[in-house]
Design an enzyme around this catalytic site. Structure first.
Site, mmCIF file in Angstrom:
data_model
loop_
_atom_site.group_PDB
_atom_site.id
_atom_site.type_symbol
_atom_site.label_atom_id
_atom_site.label_comp_id
_atom_site.label_asym_id
_atom_site.label_seq_id
_atom_site.Cartn_x
_atom_site.Cartn_y
_atom_site.Cartn_z
ATOM 1 N N GLY A 193 3.742 -5.516 10.853
ATOM 2 C CA GLY A 193 5.043 -6.194 11.124
ATOM 3 C C GLY A 193 5.157 -7.294 9.688
ATOM 4 C CD GLU A 234 6.251 -0.916 9.493
ATOM 5 O OE1 GLU A 234 5.667 -1.749 10.396
ATOM 6 O OE2 GLU A 234 6.410 -1.201 8.265
ATOM 7 C CB THR A 259 -0.852 -0.169 1.309
ATOM 8 O OG1 THR A 259 -1.429 -1.229 1.423
ATOM 9 C CG2 THR A 259 -1.998 0.858 1.105
ATOM 10 C CE LYS A 266 -3.871 -5.813 4.484
ATOM 11 N NZ LYS A 266 -2.706 -4.736 4.506
HETATM 12 C C1 5RP Z 1 5.202 -3.917 7.258
HETATM 13 C C2 5RP Z 1 3.939 -3.578 7.494
HETATM 14 C C3 5RP Z 1 2.910 -3.205 6.503
HETATM 15 O O1 5RP Z 1 2.604 -2.213 6.575
HETATM 16 C C4 5RP Z 1 1.860 -4.328 6.402
HETATM 17 O O2 5RP Z 1 2.440 -5.566 6.403
HETATM 18 C C5 5RP Z 1 0.907 -4.061 5.313
HETATM 19 O O3 5RP Z 1 1.545 -4.460 4.139
HETATM 20 P P1 5RP Z 1 0.537 -4.177 2.679
HETATM 21 O O4 5RP Z 1 0.411 -2.807 2.414
HETATM 22 O O5 5RP Z 1 1.574 -4.692 1.590
HETATM 23 O O6 5RP Z 1 -0.753 -4.984 2.830
HETATM 24 O O7 5RP Z 1 3.716 -3.666 8.707
HETATM 25 O O8 5RP Z 1 6.108 -4.277 8.184
#
Ligand code: 5RP
Length: 232
Positions: free
Chosen positions: A94, A102, A30, A120
Site C-alpha cells: 500500500g 491489489e 518493481t 524488503k
Molecule cells: C503499491 C504497493 C507496492 O507493491 C509497494 O509499495 C512496493 O512498491 P515498490 O516496488 O515501488 O517498492 O503495495 O500499493
C-alpha cells in the site's frame, strides 16, 4: 542499487507467465520492470488486469490490453511488489496507495508472485507503517479506533486513492499476530482495506539480490519454505 535488484526480481517473474492467459499486474517501481518484461511477450498473452490507473497506463502504452476484472473468470497469476515481506510470505503493501485493488486481484488469483528487492525482507512485519484505506468521512473515527488497537495513525497528505478514499499510515502496531490484526482492522466501520496481506499472502517470493534472484516458495503441504537461487 535497489533499482537494479528490483529489475532483476521484476524480470524473473516472466518465467511464471503462461502463453494464452490473462495476467494480474500490481503497482509500484518493481512492477514497472515486470511490465517492461511482459511487453517482450505481449503477443503471447491475452491481456492484463491491473491494480492501478498508473499500471494500466503503462500496460496500454505497450499495447497490452487492460481488461475489467469482472469480465475475467480465471486469473492464474498475479505479480505484485510489497513494502515488506516475512518468511511466511505475509506482506505489508500500500506504499503506492493501491492496496484495495491489489487485495481484490490477489483474492481472485490462483498464484501470487511477489517481486521485491532484498531490503524488503523482514523477520517481523512492522518496520514500515501499515497503510489503511478509509472512506473520507470516517477518517477521524477510524483513526481513534486504530489508536485503541495500539497504533499511531498518520493521515497521508495530498493522497486520494483510485477509489476516491484517503490513506492512514499506522505506526507502532503489534504485528505478532498478523492474521488477527488484519481481521480486526478490516472489521472497523469505514475501513475499506488494510494493507496487511496475511490471510492471503504470496505463494512465491522473488527476491532480487546482488548474486541473483532468490526464490521462496510456500508449499501447500506444510509451512516450510524452499530456497534456491536461479539466474535472473
Ligand atoms: C503499491 C504497493 C507496492 O507493491 C509497494 O509499495 C512496493 O512498491 P515498490 O516496488 O515501488 O517498492 O503495495 O500499493
Amino acid at each position: 542499487m535497489h533499482d537494479e535488484l528490483k529489475k532483476k526480481a521484476g524480470w524473473a517473474a516472466l518465467k511464471y507467465v503462461t502463453s494464452g492467459t490473462i495476467i494480474g499486474v500490481g503497482t509500484g517501481s518493481t512492477i514497472s520492470y515486470f511490465i517492461d518484461a511482459l511487453a517482450s511477450m505481449k503477443h503471447e498473452i491475452i491481456g492484463a488486469v491491473s491494480s492501478s490507473e498508473t499500471s494500466s497506463a503503462r500496460l496500454q502504452a505497450y499495447g497490452i490490453p487492460v481488461m475489467d476484472l469482472n469480465d475475467v473468470n480465471i486469473l492464474s497469476l498475479y505479480v505484485d511488489g510489497a513494502d515488506e515481506i516475512n518468511k511466511q510470505l505475509q506482506m505489508i503493501k500500500g506504499g503506492g496507495a493501491a492496496l484495495t485493488r491489489e487485495k481484490i486481484i490477489a483474492a481472485v488469483s490462483d498464484c501470487f508472485v511477489c517481486v521485491v528487492d532484498s531490503s524488503k525482507q523482514v523477520d517481523t512485519l512492522g518496520r514500515v507503517p501499515l497503510p489503511v484505506e478509509v472512506i473520507p468521512m470516517a477518517r477521524a473515527y477510524v483513526a481513534r479506533q486504530l489508536i485503541r488497537l495500539g497504533g499511531r495513525p498518520e493521515y497521508r497528505q495530498n493522497v486520494v486513492t483510485d477509489n476516491g478514499n484517503i490513506i492512514l499510515d499506522v505506526y507502532h502496531l503489534n504485528m505478532s499476530h498478523p492474521i488477527q490484526l488484519e481481521k480486526s482492522i478490516n472489521a472497523l466501520t469505514g475501513v475499506v482495506t488494510v494493507g496487511l496481506f496475511a490471510h492471503r499472502g504470496a505463494d512465491v517470493a522473488l527476491i532480487g539480490r546482488a548474486q541473483g534472484v532468490q526464490v521462496i516458495t510456500k508449499t501447500t503441504q506444510n509451512s516450510d519454505n524452499i530456497i534456491f537461487y536461479s539466474d535472473a
